[in-house]
Design a protein around this motif. Structure first.
Motif, PDB file in Angstrom:
ATOM      1  N   UNK A   1       0.861  -1.175   0.000  1.00 31.91           N
ATOM      2  CA  UNK A   1       0.000   0.000   0.000  1.00 31.91           C
ATOM      3  C   UNK A   1       0.903   1.233   0.000  1.00 31.91           C
ATOM      4  N   UNK A   2       0.617   2.179  -0.899  1.00 31.82           N
ATOM      5  CA  UNK A   2       1.487   3.365  -1.006  1.00 31.82           C
ATOM      6  C   UNK A   2       1.521   4.197   0.271  1.00 31.82           C
ATOM      7  N   UNK A   3       0.387   4.315   0.939  1.00 29.88           N
ATOM      8  CA  UNK A   3       0.342   5.138   2.143  1.00 29.88           C
ATOM      9  C   UNK A   3       0.981   4.482   3.352  1.00 29.88           C
ATOM     10  N   UNK A   4       0.495   3.313   3.699  1.00 33.47           N
ATOM     11  CA  UNK A   4       0.963   2.646   4.920  1.00 33.47           C
ATOM     12  C   UNK A   4       2.239   1.831   4.710  1.00 33.47           C
ATOM     13  N   UNK A   5       2.557   1.490   3.450  1.00 35.66           N
ATOM     14  CA  UNK A   5       3.697   0.635   3.096  1.00 35.66           C
ATOM     15  C   UNK A   5       3.498  -0.812   3.559  1.00 35.66           C
ATOM     16  N   UNK A   6       2.281  -1.146   3.999  1.00 40.04           N
ATOM     17  CA  UNK A   6       1.974  -2.522   4.403  1.00 40.04           C
ATOM     18  C   UNK A   6       1.813  -3.398   3.173  1.00 40.04           C
ATOM     19  N   UNK A   7       2.236  -4.635   3.279  1.00 36.14           N
ATOM     20  CA  UNK A   7       2.043  -5.593   2.187  1.00 36.14           C
ATOM     21  C   UNK A   7       0.562  -5.939   2.123  1.00 36.14           C
ATOM     22  N   UNK A   8      -0.036  -5.788   0.938  1.00 31.93           N
ATOM     23  CA  UNK A   8      -1.456  -6.073   0.765  1.00 31.93           C
ATOM     24  C   UNK A   8      -1.700  -7.278  -0.146  1.00 31.93           C
ATOM     25  N   UNK A   9      -0.675  -7.692  -0.874  1.00 27.62           N
ATOM     26  CA  UNK A   9      -0.807  -8.847  -1.759  1.00 27.62           C
ATOM     27  C   UNK A   9       0.556  -9.509  -1.897  1.00 27.62           C
ATOM     28  N   UNK A  10       0.563 -10.826  -2.027  1.00 20.27           N
ATOM     29  CA  UNK A  10       1.818 -11.574  -2.092  1.00 20.27           C
ATOM     30  C   UNK A  10       1.656 -12.768  -3.031  1.00 20.27           C
ATOM     31  N   UNK A  11       2.724 -13.087  -3.728  1.00 20.01           N
ATOM     32  CA  UNK A  11       2.760 -14.270  -4.583  1.00 20.01           C
ATOM     33  C   UNK A  11       4.074 -15.003  -4.386  1.00 20.01           C
ATOM     34  N   UNK A  12       4.009 -16.304  -4.169  1.00 17.79           N
ATOM     35  CA  UNK A  12       5.188 -17.147  -3.998  1.00 17.79           C
ATOM     36  C   UNK A  12       5.349 -17.983  -5.268  1.00 17.79           C
ATOM     37  N   UNK A  13       6.483 -17.852  -5.935  1.00 20.09           N
ATOM     38  CA  UNK A  13       6.714 -18.556  -7.195  1.00 20.09           C
ATOM     39  C   UNK A  13       7.995 -19.371  -7.113  1.00 20.09           C
ATOM     40  N   UNK A  14       7.911 -20.586  -7.593  1.00 21.41           N
ATOM     41  CA  UNK A  14       9.048 -21.504  -7.622  1.00 21.41           C
ATOM     42  C   UNK A  14       9.402 -21.805  -9.069  1.00 21.41           C
ATOM     43  N   UNK A  15      10.654 -21.609  -9.410  1.00 21.14           N
ATOM     44  CA  UNK A  15      11.112 -21.882 -10.764  1.00 21.14           C
ATOM     45  C   UNK A  15      11.119 -23.395 -11.000  1.00 21.14           C
ATOM     46  N   UNK A  16      11.184 -23.818 -12.260  1.00 22.05           N
ATOM     47  CA  UNK A  16      11.162 -25.256 -12.560  1.00 22.05           C
ATOM     48  C   UNK A  16      12.180 -26.032 -11.730  1.00 22.05           C
ATOM     49  N   UNK A  17      11.732 -27.178 -11.233  1.00 25.43           N
ATOM     50  CA  UNK A  17      12.599 -28.048 -10.450  1.00 25.43           C
ATOM     51  C   UNK A  17      12.668 -27.714  -8.974  1.00 25.43           C
TER      52      UNK A  17
ATOM     53  N   UNK B   1      -5.033  -9.228   0.737  1.00 26.02           N
ATOM     54  CA  UNK B   1      -5.823  -8.900   1.921  1.00 26.02           C
ATOM     55  C   UNK B   1      -7.273  -8.676   1.489  1.00 26.02           C
ATOM     56  N   UNK B   2      -8.244  -9.224   2.234  1.00 30.28           N
ATOM     57  CA  UNK B   2      -9.659  -9.102   1.829  1.00 30.28           C
ATOM     58  C   UNK B   2     -10.112  -7.665   1.552  1.00 30.28           C
ATOM     59  N   UNK B   3      -9.626  -6.706   2.306  1.00 30.29           N
ATOM     60  CA  UNK B   3     -10.031  -5.319   2.094  1.00 30.29           C
ATOM     61  C   UNK B   3      -9.427  -4.711   0.837  1.00 30.29           C
ATOM     62  N   UNK B   4      -8.439  -5.377   0.259  1.00 38.03           N
ATOM     63  CA  UNK B   4      -7.746  -4.852  -0.923  1.00 38.03           C
ATOM     64  C   UNK B   4      -8.072  -5.625  -2.203  1.00 38.03           C
ATOM     65  N   UNK B   5      -8.923  -6.644  -2.098  1.00 37.65           N
ATOM     66  CA  UNK B   5      -9.237  -7.463  -3.262  1.00 37.65           C
ATOM     67  C   UNK B   5     -10.019  -6.665  -4.303  1.00 37.65           C
ATOM     68  N   UNK B   6      -9.859  -7.079  -5.552  1.00 38.59           N
ATOM     69  CA  UNK B   6     -10.568  -6.430  -6.648  1.00 38.59           C
ATOM     70  C   UNK B   6      -9.872  -5.193  -7.187  1.00 38.59           C
ATOM     71  N   UNK B   7      -8.663  -4.940  -6.732  1.00 36.30           N
ATOM     72  CA  UNK B   7      -7.932  -3.754  -7.167  1.00 36.30           C
ATOM     73  C   UNK B   7      -6.794  -4.086  -8.138  1.00 36.30           C
ATOM     74  N   UNK B   8      -6.681  -5.362  -8.537  1.00 35.05           N
ATOM     75  CA  UNK B   8      -5.687  -5.756  -9.534  1.00 35.05           C
ATOM     76  C   UNK B   8      -4.322  -6.112  -8.988  1.00 35.05           C
ATOM     77  N   UNK B   9      -4.191  -6.228  -7.669  1.00 34.24           N
ATOM     78  CA  UNK B   9      -2.877  -6.505  -7.095  1.00 34.24           C
ATOM     79  C   UNK B   9      -2.378  -7.906  -7.435  1.00 34.24           C
ATOM     80  N   UNK B  10      -3.232  -8.922  -7.297  1.00 33.10           N
ATOM     81  CA  UNK B  10      -2.816 -10.288  -7.641  1.00 33.10           C
ATOM     82  C   UNK B  10      -2.513 -10.377  -9.131  1.00 33.10           C
TER      83      UNK B  10
END
Length: 177
Positions: free
Chosen positions: A31-47, A109-118
């Protein structure tokens, strides 16, 4: 995954985060104001896998695992990997497994859903994967998420029913190529 122990949820997510930081990529939206993480993605490369090495498991998974019931431990050691292996063999070719980035966790975060973060996280990971001649794969349990992922450009590859001591649940696999 929790064996009905919701009090262990934060512990599992912490272990997942640490495992991915050691063997994968973590993408976040703040979030630009609070700097709190509002969305996260964990990605693992092949193997790579989230708890694929003892070093990764030692970063919290082993402690989490010891708190589970014997039934839940059996599920983690046998049912889950066997069912996912069977599904993987029907969904991915050997060549695809060598080129597939796997999303082990994508949440907003549920309050941030629908804003295109994911979607922004998926797009960023997709650009990284395409630059290497690879593609994205993920799984969900929810039909609602299938529709969301399809809107992001994923297509369904297959599904199965995951047996679990706390109740069976669907596993739906998708890819974005």
């Amino acid at each position: 995954m929790l064996g009905g122990r919701w009090d262990l949820h934060k512990e599992l997510v912490r272990a997942m985060t640490r495992g991915v930081l050691l063997g994968g990529n973590v993408y976040v939206v703040r979030d630009r104001g609070s700097r709190r993480i509002v969305s996260v993605g964990f990605w693992l490369e092949p193997g790579q896998s989230i708890f694929g090495s003892e070093e990764q498991r030692a970063l919290g998974f082993n402690t989490f695992f010891r708190k589970l019931s014997p039934d839940a431990q059996y599920w983690w050691n046998n049912t889950y990997p066997d069912t996912m292996r069977e599904l993987r063999e029907t969904v991915w070719t050997g060549d695809e497994m060598k080129r597939r980035w796997w999303c082990s966790h994508l949440a907003t975060h549920p309050e941030q859903q629908g804003r295109g973060f994911a979607t922004a996280i998926v797009d960023y990971a997709y650009d990284d994967s395409v630059a290497m001649g690879q593609f994205l794969g993920l799984a969900t349990q929810q039909e609602l998420n299938v529709r969301k992922y399809e809107a992001m450009g994923f297509r369904e590859r297959g599904r199965t029913l995951m047996p679990a001591p706390t109740g069976d649940f669907p596993v739906i696999v998708l890819s974005k190529t």
